[in-house]
Design a protein around this motif. Sequence first.
Motif, PDB file in Angstrom:
ATOM      1  N   PHE A  25      32.089  49.026  43.086  1.00  0.00           N
ATOM      2  CA  PHE A  25      31.069  48.001  42.861  1.00  0.00           C
ATOM      3  C   PHE A  25      30.889  47.125  44.100  1.00  0.00           C
ATOM      4  O   PHE A  25      30.068  46.214  44.103  1.00  0.00           O
ATOM      5  CB  PHE A  25      31.434  47.120  41.666  1.00  0.00           C
ATOM      6  N   GLY A  26      31.674  47.353  45.122  1.00  0.00           N
ATOM      7  CA  GLY A  26      31.520  46.619  46.375  1.00  0.00           C
ATOM      8  C   GLY A  26      32.045  45.193  46.333  1.00  0.00           C
ATOM      9  O   GLY A  26      31.596  44.327  47.094  1.00  0.00           O
ATOM     10  N   LEU A  27      33.036  44.938  45.473  1.00  0.00           N
ATOM     11  CA  LEU A  27      33.557  43.570  45.357  1.00  0.00           C
ATOM     12  C   LEU A  27      34.426  43.222  46.563  1.00  0.00           C
ATOM     13  O   LEU A  27      35.123  44.070  47.122  1.00  0.00           O
ATOM     14  CB  LEU A  27      34.376  43.414  44.080  1.00  0.00           C
ATOM     15  N   THR A  28      34.390  41.938  46.937  1.00  0.00           N
ATOM     16  CA  THR A  28      35.246  41.437  48.009  1.00  0.00           C
ATOM     17  C   THR A  28      36.112  40.310  47.447  1.00  0.00           C
ATOM     18  O   THR A  28      35.848  39.790  46.375  1.00  0.00           O
ATOM     19  CB  THR A  28      34.408  40.888  49.170  1.00  0.00           C
ATOM     20  N   ASP A  29      37.127  39.936  48.193  1.00  0.00           N
ATOM     21  CA  ASP A  29      38.052  38.866  47.778  1.00  0.00           C
ATOM     22  C   ASP A  29      38.599  39.133  46.373  1.00  0.00           C
ATOM     23  O   ASP A  29      38.680  38.235  45.536  1.00  0.00           O
ATOM     24  CB  ASP A  29      37.352  37.485  47.754  1.00  0.00           C
ATOM     25  N   THR A  30      38.993  40.377  46.119  1.00  0.00           N
ATOM     26  CA  THR A  30      39.431  40.724  44.759  1.00  0.00           C
ATOM     27  C   THR A  30      40.853  40.245  44.502  1.00  0.00           C
ATOM     28  O   THR A  30      41.683  40.196  45.402  1.00  0.00           O
ATOM     29  CB  THR A  30      39.381  42.246  44.533  1.00  0.00           C
ATOM     30  N   GLN A  31      41.082  39.909  43.246  1.00  0.00           N
ATOM     31  CA  GLN A  31      42.410  39.531  42.766  1.00  0.00           C
ATOM     32  C   GLN A  31      42.612  40.155  41.391  1.00  0.00           C
ATOM     33  O   GLN A  31      41.646  40.410  40.680  1.00  0.00           O
ATOM     34  CB  GLN A  31      42.506  38.010  42.625  1.00  0.00           C
ATOM     35  N   PRO A  32      43.868  40.370  40.959  1.00  0.00           N
ATOM     36  CA  PRO A  32      44.090  40.892  39.602  1.00  0.00           C
ATOM     37  C   PRO A  32      43.647  39.871  38.551  1.00  0.00           C
ATOM     38  O   PRO A  32      43.771  38.669  38.755  1.00  0.00           O
ATOM     39  CB  PRO A  32      45.612  41.084  39.528  1.00  0.00           C
ATOM     40  N   LEU A  33      43.150  40.366  37.416  1.00  0.00           N
ATOM     41  CA  LEU A  33      42.857  39.481  36.279  1.00  0.00           C
ATOM     42  C   LEU A  33      44.164  39.015  35.638  1.00  0.00           C
ATOM     43  O   LEU A  33      44.318  37.858  35.293  1.00  0.00           O
ATOM     44  CB  LEU A  33      42.017  40.207  35.228  1.00  0.00           C
ATOM     45  N   ALA A  34      45.102  39.942  35.444  1.00  0.00           N
ATOM     46  CA  ALA A  34      46.416  39.615  34.882  1.00  0.00           C
ATOM     47  C   ALA A  34      47.455  40.154  35.861  1.00  0.00           C
ATOM     48  O   ALA A  34      47.801  41.335  35.785  1.00  0.00           O
ATOM     49  CB  ALA A  34      46.583  40.242  33.502  1.00  0.00           C
ATOM     50  N   PRO A  35      47.944  39.308  36.771  1.00  0.00           N
ATOM     51  CA  PRO A  35      48.867  39.797  37.799  1.00  0.00           C
ATOM     52  C   PRO A  35      50.114  40.428  37.180  1.00  0.00           C
ATOM     53  O   PRO A  35      50.599  39.987  36.137  1.00  0.00           O
ATOM     54  CB  PRO A  35      49.223  38.523  38.578  1.00  0.00           C
ATOM     55  N   SER A  36      50.608  41.473  37.825  1.00  0.00           N
ATOM     56  CA  SER A  36      51.802  42.167  37.357  1.00  0.00           C
ATOM     57  C   SER A  36      53.028  41.285  37.560  1.00  0.00           C
ATOM     58  O   SER A  36      53.160  40.634  38.586  1.00  0.00           O
ATOM     59  CB  SER A  36      51.953  43.457  38.142  1.00  0.00           C
ATOM     60  N   LYS A  37      53.906  41.250  36.551  1.00  0.00           N
ATOM     61  CA  LYS A  37      55.063  40.348  36.643  1.00  0.00           C
ATOM     62  C   LYS A  37      56.052  40.809  37.704  1.00  0.00           C
ATOM     63  O   LYS A  37      56.678  40.000  38.373  1.00  0.00           O
ATOM     64  CB  LYS A  37      55.764  40.268  35.293  1.00  0.00           C
ATOM     65  N   ASP A  38      56.230  42.125  37.807  1.00  0.00           N
ATOM     66  CA  ASP A  38      57.265  42.619  38.708  1.00  0.00           C
ATOM     67  C   ASP A  38      56.687  43.249  39.969  1.00  0.00           C
ATOM     68  O   ASP A  38      57.404  43.924  40.709  1.00  0.00           O
ATOM     69  CB  ASP A  38      58.147  43.650  37.978  1.00  0.00           C
ATOM     70  N   GLY A  39      55.389  43.078  40.193  1.00  0.00           N
ATOM     71  CA  GLY A  39      54.782  43.758  41.337  1.00  0.00           C
ATOM     72  C   GLY A  39      54.371  42.794  42.431  1.00  0.00           C
ATOM     73  O   GLY A  39      54.732  41.619  42.446  1.00  0.00           O
ATOM     74  N   LEU A  40      53.592  43.297  43.359  1.00  0.00           N
ATOM     75  CA  LEU A  40      53.047  42.472  44.439  1.00  0.00           C
ATOM     76  C   LEU A  40      51.942  41.582  43.867  1.00  0.00           C
ATOM     77  O   LEU A  40      51.409  41.848  42.792  1.00  0.00           O
ATOM     78  CB  LEU A  40      52.442  43.382  45.516  1.00  0.00           C
ATOM     79  N   PRO A  41      51.563  40.518  44.579  1.00  0.00           N
ATOM     80  CA  PRO A  41      50.480  39.646  44.096  1.00  0.00           C
ATOM     81  C   PRO A  41      49.151  40.380  43.926  1.00  0.00           C
ATOM     82  O   PRO A  41      48.320  39.995  43.111  1.00  0.00           O
ATOM     83  CB  PRO A  41      50.360  38.592  45.205  1.00  0.00           C
TER      84      PRO A  41
END
Lengths: 269, 269, 269, 269, 269, 269
Positions: free
Chosen positions: E111-127
């Motif tokens: 979809f060509g999104l920029t500055d993406t972040q997770p909606l629900a960040p993983s507890k044990d993973g990277l940001p």
Amino acid sequence: MVAVEELWPASLAESWDTVGPVVGRPERKVKRIMFAVDPTLEVVADAVARGTDLLITHHPLLLRPVNSVAATGFKGEAVHLLIESGCALLTAHTNADSAIGGVSDVLADIFGLTDTQPLAPSKDGLPEEGIGRVGMLPEPLQLHEFASRVFSAMPAVAGGVRVAGERAGIVRKVAVCGGAGDSLFDAVRAAEADVYVTADLRHHPASEAREAALNGKPYLIDVSHFASEWLWLPTAAESLKNVLQDLGHEVEVGVSAINTDPWDFILTP
Amino acid sequence: MVAVEELWPASLAESWDTVGPVVGRPERKVKRIMFAVDPTLEVVADAVARGTDLLITHHPLLLRPVNSVAATGFKGEAVHLLIESGCALLTAHTNADSAIGGVSDVLADIFGLTDTQPLAPSKDGLPEEGIGRVGMLPEPLQLHEFASRVFSAMPAVAGGVRVAGERAGIVRKVAVCGGAGDSLFDAVRAAEADVYVTADLRHHPASEAREAALNGKPYLIDVSHFASEWLWLPTAAESLKNVLQDLGHEVEVGVSAINTDPWDFILTP
Amino acid sequence: MVAVEELWPASLAESWDTVGPVVGRPERKVKRIMFAVDPTLEVVADAVARGTDLLITHHPLLLRPVNSVAATGFKGEAVHLLIESGCALLTAHTNADSAIGGVSDVLADIFGLTDTQPLAPSKDGLPEEGIGRVGMLPEPLQLHEFASRVFSAMPAVAGGVRVAGERAGIVRKVAVCGGAGDSLFDAVRAAEADVYVTADLRHHPASEAREAALNGKPYLIDVSHFASEWLWLPTAAESLKNVLQDLGHEVEVGVSAINTDPWDFILTP
Amino acid sequence: MVAVEELWPASLAESWDTVGPVVGRPERKVKRIMFAVDPTLEVVADAVARGTDLLITHHPLLLRPVNSVAATGFKGEAVHLLIESGCALLTAHTNADSAIGGVSDVLADIFGLTDTQPLAPSKDGLPEEGIGRVGMLPEPLQLHEFASRVFSAMPAVAGGVRVAGERAGIVRKVAVCGGAGDSLFDAVRAAEADVYVTADLRHHPASEAREAALNGKPYLIDVSHFASEWLWLPTAAESLKNVLQDLGHEVEVGVSAINTDPWDFILTP
Amino acid sequence: MVAVEELWPASLAESWDTVGPVVGRPERKVKRIMFAVDPTLEVVADAVARGTDLLITHHPLLLRPVNSVAATGFKGEAVHLLIESGCALLTAHTNADSAIGGVSDVLADIFGLTDTQPLAPSKDGLPEEGIGRVGMLPEPLQLHEFASRVFSAMPAVAGGVRVAGERAGIVRKVAVCGGAGDSLFDAVRAAEADVYVTADLRHHPASEAREAALNGKPYLIDVSHFASEWLWLPTAAESLKNVLQDLGHEVEVGVSAINTDPWDFILTP
Amino acid sequence: MVAVEELWPASLAESWDTVGPVVGRPERKVKRIMFAVDPTLEVVADAVARGTDLLITHHPLLLRPVNSVAATGFKGEAVHLLIESGCALLTAHTNADSAIGGVSDVLADIFGLTDTQPLAPSKDGLPEEGIGRVGMLPEPLQLHEFASRVFSAMPAVAGGVRVAGERAGIVRKVAVCGGAGDSLFDAVRAAEADVYVTADLRHHPASEAREAALNGKPYLIDVSHFASEWLWLPTAAESLKNVLQDLGHEVEVGVSAINTDPWDFILTP
């Protein structure tokens, strides 16, 4: 009793367990102490007959809590016998399993293990405290040789010692757990022990452990639950006597001579 | 004890309750029996001082089950005192609430109710058995008149009798429940009682019951938990004595004179 | 498979149990059937090597359900071995325990019991169906005599047969339960059996049963879990063969010769 | 409403509690605010009759959540009355118990306690916040003297003030908890308070607390639930008025004159 | 398999999920790998027909664990087909959703999104890891324009793409979640996204989200569950091929051509 | 309201459901009644604008119970709007699904089914009552012909009607369930229906149903949740009007014209 808490702190008990005083008046003076594995009626009657003031057992009398201590069952009968005779009862169970100098430590010592560590370290204790121990034999032994040593070290009980594995297999790293240890198989495998000595192994846990074994290890040695814990009694009695003497108390401390293993005889091939 | 089971069958107890023998040796002969509401230390010491062999209380000593009866708390202290003195302890609680001639029946009798029925019929008992009773006064009374009768019928306790409703309101149909009855409001409303006599009503249940009242009814009369159940003791003692005499036993049966209501004095406007 | 359902109906299984087909294609023709107690890798490999089309075991391979059958563990390994070799696997567990002609019935027959009844009758089955059996010996025996008969009737395993009770005690009424029977002590006591033959008895259940014993009874005889259930295999094989012949199928039916008792040797006093 | 959150932050509420707005449109202007303990129909009708825009009560109207607010019960009736009259309803319950200047703090102030601390400190609040307070009287008093002060400080209610303990016993350290405080006995004992003032004490908690008392302490003073919380209303009204004035809002703030204690009269010995 | 763990670590899986090997022998060499969304029988049969050694699917075959893999149902049929053909099966599910380069990341890229972040960040993973992504479009679009881009980016399925919102509404901030994303509405609102693209939205969650919308946003775009996850397959195949080549393995990696969206045709107004 | 209870008795509601009056004063006279599927703000505002006294919706406003109806969310906003306008709200949900002449019955009628029976018969109702219906078409149809009839019978919504199965497949036996019917697949298969018409089918239930299909049946037709339940409104309005007229009440009864399907437009291949 301060001395007991120092030796086997209540904080080392498992969450489901109940330890500490069960019967008795805290203000009463104690002259004779007796140690036993189980508070059976025979053990209690024997202790009372010998003028015991305090009976310390490994297994709790009232693990499942009760709404009545009427002498209509064997537990209420024991409570009555103890109170009528002025004999207190105190439990040192999973706290005594875990402590330094506790049940597991004594087993490891008797088998001559070195570099011992807990199988399941205690969450709130020292790094050396926890359920079970794993350590190294001073020299490699064949399984049947090691099993003979285990057999000789134990008090004689009808059921003997059962072994799963090849007689001539070599064992060097040994895991031990006094009493029923079938919840620790994962820790035993993680420790890469050659053999696991514990009690009360039933068909399914033992079979699954044998199926999951790599190159046939860990071998299993199933001993008497009673016998594995009895071994701790003389050490415990000695330690308590010393602590009490240091505190200036002159107390007789003994070990019950009653065998509370439930089995009376065995038929073997 | 056969006589107790005949009068207050264990099958009438609520599922969360514990009734029957709590302390004592079943084979010991009983010469003196005492009834009391609560097995407090004062009640136990008084019973023991009077040579009682069997103390029967309405409230259980060990409702929450225990893992220890060491005399480090007041419950263990009571167990030791009883066993050391050879006095048994037996509980007749919600089974005695429900039975014919039980706590609720005695209250209904004292208030002169007729055509009585249980508020919550017992599932496994007779139709006349169950928790609470509802019945008719012989003639209509104003609320304050009825409250005065309730007050006069009760043993005097510091807290007195609290009333919610209009003094001049007319009451004819009366619901009663000895001890804490705040779980029965639905049954009281379904029975269309004019007034509900029970104990231990707190702010929220009482307020909600008043808010939900139709035309201000049911009114509420809050009595002493102890007093409401104490009324049952003389009747119970009499009944047990008769049953035992019929069985050929010559036994003294009495009622404890100790007031175990916790309150000592009150300040009122 | 219709014949299996007729002999050991799935409706007799306990609620926690899983019975019926575990591996295999229902449309494939079956020529050779083998019975075994446990689906260990050794048993599966032996069955496959003998050209078996259907392996029927008493213990389930997947009692705890799985999310993977990858051959990274011994259960996945068994699934792969079976499917690669075209051998089906079917479980007859607590349904075979309960059925007429099932595990418990066979044990009762071998010990010569008469007037047998289930210890725990099946809720959805016939009155003769259920877990365990209790019945009468044709004549009274001393405990050691009866134990010798039990020992002789069982296939030889390393652990032998352990007995709790007096050698010379008289036994007439016998309770039996193939496999682990420690949940049935209440039923055994209610049946007033003189002796209880079962497997996998650990220290605490056995000790508590001995403490609760009246006049020392019921005595306990602890046999090999495997051995107690192995006894059912020849009878089961015979029955299945007969049913299949009646249905017009010519099928070889055998019993695995592999001993899956986990213990290899024992040291006794 | 920002001012309310500043005074009694929602984060201080207990996990089972529900605080904040219950009825009303957030955008509507507020001119008249009234405080009350309970949102009874009488309180609501009185507030509406006086042109109140916002009613703030200590007790929640909908503590147990509802699927319907139809006016077929008194709670739905209150919702309709409020919305039809444009009067909002807001709850400040356990958050107002815990806060500085909250219910417990006001009680401690009225009794003249110094060096006060929370009985159960709030997990997410300041060290001075939490349920209940314990502190020192400026000088020792006899129990009956202190009880008289408590009685005089409270608004008059039918039930008065009940006291357990010796009239002449000396009290210096005082624990208080507005509303029902029977869950805090462990904290009261740990604080070594001489007397505990709270409400809604029933027979069993009060009796067990008296049995567990050392040298008869803590004594118990049982006050009206309503009265103990009413004391907070004037202080709360004053504080809110000040905060709103500081924010530039000119608002009338009053306290409901309705007594919502459920009891109307009492009979005492 | 090391390469799979490196790309989609098992530690990123949700707690209820089951990932990793499901069928197959770990020691077998792999030459041909195929990716698919669902392990349907058609997908498995096609993979086997093409000589596949390892099938990697996004959805687990045995999410609900099983006690039997007999070919009496379609899951057991798949297990038999795979093992008989020597084809392994491996699942990369919520771990592949969460990983960098995983399902959500690929959608955001397409979809060509920029500055993406997770909606629900993983507890044990990277940001950067977690379920769903939220990011910015390079330029504002009208809702119908953006929906057309979503439609064009997806493989064609019968059900098409459903949209809730005003055609001409402007969208800039976009939230996406491959597969069923109805548990993330709170996160979508907290992120203040203008539109949320996900699958499997039912009436009630969609309606409540529309009712709770502020100024009509977030708009909703409901795509095919299959299609949204299919987009990940080519990227996943490419990544795995590269990692394997770096490790020196020459392996064919492909994507299944079977459409496993369940719908075959649609009727629209 | 007696008429509502007669048509859709509360006893037919599922245990998790909440039906009956939600807002309103029972004593108020009703002149205008409106039916709708969802109590959205748009529906409520429209009803109020048309002078409605009673709004009857299929979906509950407060299915999850609430502690507050403050107008800080759309549910509280609806409560305020209704009470301020004197409009009552009543829910007829799973009781209206199950009843004779209820949602499922109306669907079966519209499709022309004969010999209809409930898919899941109601436990406490008549044999003809229950969730879902299964019945026979008057003559066999090809799947695409039947789908066209379903499409034509429904109010037009953006999402249309999705179909899984072969266009030319023959259907005779039809199962229907208004609203989300994915919990009834077992009943649909047991009924041997050729096609199942319901709403809100997600990827996994639909895919598993397709995989488990025998000879490709049952086919699936997924319609709009809103549309499937809207069909019941005119019938319900007519029935209620008749019952009220029989009772002598002159009441206007209408159906809301608001489409509450959440989707606004669709893009298809």
